[in-house]
Design an enzyme around this catalytic site. Structure first.
Site, PDB file in Angstrom:
ATOM      1  N   ASP A 150       5.414   0.083   6.565  1.00 47.60           N
ATOM      2  CA  ASP A 150       5.948  -0.117   5.218  1.00 47.60           C
ATOM      3  C   ASP A 150       5.514   1.069   4.359  1.00 47.60           C
ATOM      4  O   ASP A 150       4.426   1.077   3.777  1.00 47.60           O
ATOM      5  CB  ASP A 150       5.461  -1.440   4.639  1.00 47.60           C
ATOM      6  CG  ASP A 150       6.258  -1.834   3.407  1.00 47.60           C
ATOM      7  OD1 ASP A 150       7.143  -1.058   2.981  1.00 47.60           O
ATOM      8  OD2 ASP A 150       6.006  -2.928   2.871  1.00 47.60           O
ATOM      9  N   VAL A 151       6.372   2.081   4.327  1.00 47.39           N
ATOM     10  CA  VAL A 151       6.022   3.348   3.674  1.00 47.39           C
ATOM     11  C   VAL A 151       6.967   3.679   2.524  1.00 47.39           C
ATOM     12  O   VAL A 151       6.664   4.534   1.696  1.00 47.39           O
ATOM     13  CB  VAL A 151       6.001   4.507   4.702  1.00 47.39           C
ATOM     14  CG1 VAL A 151       4.892   4.275   5.738  1.00 47.39           C
ATOM     15  CG2 VAL A 151       7.344   4.672   5.413  1.00 47.39           C
ATOM     16  N   LYS A 152       8.134   3.051   2.481  1.00 45.52           N
ATOM     17  CA  LYS A 152       9.101   3.253   1.400  1.00 45.52           C
ATOM     18  C   LYS A 152       9.307   4.730   1.088  1.00 45.52           C
ATOM     19  O   LYS A 152       9.297   5.135  -0.073  1.00 45.52           O
ATOM     20  CB  LYS A 152       8.683   2.465   0.161  1.00 45.52           C
ATOM     21  CG  LYS A 152       8.629   0.950   0.420  1.00 45.52           C
ATOM     22  CD  LYS A 152       8.373   0.119  -0.832  1.00 45.52           C
ATOM     23  CE  LYS A 152       8.422  -1.365  -0.558  1.00 45.52           C
ATOM     24  NZ  LYS A 152       7.335  -1.897   0.281  1.00 45.52           N
ATOM     25  N   ARG A 153       9.525   5.537   2.114  1.00 39.76           N
ATOM     26  CA  ARG A 153       9.735   6.959   1.918  1.00 39.76           C
ATOM     27  C   ARG A 153      11.182   7.259   1.559  1.00 39.76           C
ATOM     28  O   ARG A 153      12.092   6.463   1.872  1.00 39.76           O
ATOM     29  CB  ARG A 153       9.355   7.731   3.188  1.00 39.76           C
ATOM     30  CG  ARG A 153       7.889   7.599   3.617  1.00 39.76           C
ATOM     31  CD  ARG A 153       6.912   8.061   2.554  1.00 39.76           C
ATOM     32  NE  ARG A 153       5.570   8.225   3.070  1.00 39.76           N
ATOM     33  CZ  ARG A 153       4.536   7.407   2.833  1.00 39.76           C
ATOM     34  NH1 ARG A 153       4.674   6.343   2.057  1.00 39.76           N
ATOM     35  NH2 ARG A 153       3.346   7.666   3.343  1.00 39.76           N
TER      36      ARG A 153
END
Lengths: 304, 304
Positions: free
Chosen positions: B104-107
């Site tokens: 879960d990095v939301k890049r």
């Protein structure tokens, strides 16, 4: 290190540009790469070592010419934790050399997680009784898709530790308009995000700029000029000059009448300048320095 | 590891939930914390060691019950490169235990940088002649504010390496509507992002789901249900159950008629379950296991 500090540095060096540290292993001159691969092999550790040595050389070459550096986290993350260790060292070294450090991380998440990102990049992490600094940049970039409660934790840290942030508004890439140019009533999405930056930002500092800046691409010069008019207290980070196609004429609309209020980024044209001199990279520092001077002079020609 | 693989694991374990690994040092039981701080001090290294030992214990306790884990990068980044090394070890260990790993990095960034993030989290990084894996998760979360050319590099890696991604659509936080609920013509921004996920996604797999999923919060159950209707080939990651206020009844609209097509996340309720048993954390594995079972049973009650 608020935007006042950044603007002071820009004025002292007469240079409103920032060197983007976005290094791929193949951007590193062969002699540096060879030494690191000899020591660590063709591994993530080897590449991270090469990139750290390259960054240090670039900083040594340019720190008297530029006010700031902007490492792009993606290029360190692709080397795993070894890459992030190289990023830690790079940020620390740049700050020791008096440079302002913008962590280009484009983070954004729900409030509690935004707080954790804020701790990571500009704040402190509580470990037992100790407040520890992780990456400790002066400033970071933030993606506001998730709304205001995702921006506020960053802003709170900025106010506490005298740091600042740039919110993504109108980005430099070809498809930025997919979402950002859509119109809601009278305003585009990027105008709405710009207005959010303006409304959430603190009272303006010495030069008239608040703690929340905006990322606005050089590749959309008309929008850039109009946003400068609209957001009088919002400092701009302007990517897209050089390799992405933005020219000095395109970026000049980012500045206010005093020539303040914006900083223009270039990465590849400076990092890879040695590839155009036919000296096999041994001269990468001279080449980078010349590229930084050329960029500064190019932009100064059109500055207000 | 496409969504077919994830759905296979969900079916095998009869459990459409994922354990969010979002550990703060204070979530780690005192005996684990004390051992790490004895060895490394109250430092980022000490906290990272504590968190790695905690994560390993949680994975050991729950790997037979759940199909997947979802580490949230922010909680590792706030411990600097030591934290990212703990994340590397956590991802590797979870995969060894047969778990599907969602980073879960939301890049999200311009194309070339999105490619670098894709290399980092689900792909490979070329170092000389070697293709090296950095974090090597099965799946990641992506923020699409910058438009389609920021999503495509991730999608390309998914197709090459049989991985998948979740695009942020309607997030679970209180202010998600600031931007996401705005209306452009007949559609909200989150519907536009959902439609983008659907149009960019590949051909549907065995269960009918493409390589591009969507993040849709449990805290907006009406929107969740309507999005399930609208996006028939889009797998959903559903945060917001538990601590954020979403109930089992709220999340049940995320599933298709066969009970497929979604996975529900819980973090704090599982990580901190030991804080409610009055056993000083020595029983953190039993407490986490009981919390996972309670969540599974709670959600199964309302499943189609």
């Amino acid at each position: 290190m608020s935007f006042d500090t950044l603007q002071d540095l820009i004025c002292a060096k007469r240079n409103p540009t920032v060197v983007g540290l976005d290094p791929k292993p193949e951007y590193v001159p062969p002699h540096i790469r060879a030494a690191s691969y000899d020591a660590f092999g063709e591994t993530l550790q080897g590449a991270a070592d090469a990139i750290w040595n390259f960054n240090r050389g670039l900083i040594d070459a340019c720190f008297d010419l530029v006010p700031a550096v902007k490492p792009q986290a993606a290029y360190y993350e692709r080397l795993g934790s070894a890459g992030l260790a190289a990023l830690e060292k790079t940020i620390r070294y740049a700050k020791e050399k008096g440079l302002f450090v913008i962590a280009d991380v484009k983070r954004g998440d729900i409030g509690s997680t935004a707080q954790a990102y804020s701790d990571a990049w500009i704040g402190r992490t509580q470990v037992g009784n100790q407040a520890c600094a992780a990456f400790d940049a002066d400033c970071l970039t933030v993606n506001g898709y998730m709304g205001s409660d995702c921006i506020e934790p960053f802003h709170k840290t900025c106010l506490e530790l005298d740091k600042c942030l740039f919110l993504l508004v109108k980005t430099s890439n070809p498809s930025s308009g997919d979402l950002q140019d859509l119109k809601v009533g009278q305003r585009t999405i990027y105008q709405i995000m710009g207005d959010l930056a303006a409304s959430l930002g603190s009272e303006a500092g010495h030069y008239g700029y608040s703690t929340i800046g905006a990322v606005v691409g050089a590749t959309y010069p008309a929008e850039l000029r109009a946003l400068r008019e609209r957001l009088k207290h919002t400092f701009f980070l302007v990517p897209g000059y050089g390799a992405q196609g933005g020219t000095a004429q395109d970026v000049c609309g980012a500045f206010d009448a005093a020539g303040h209020g914006a900083i223009v980024n270039a990465s590849r044209s400076i990092l890879c300048a040695w590839q155009k001199t036919n000296h096999n990279g041994e001269d990468f520092q001279d080449a980078a320095r010349a590229a930084v001077e050329a960029m500064r002079d190019d932009i100064q020609k059109y500055m207000p």
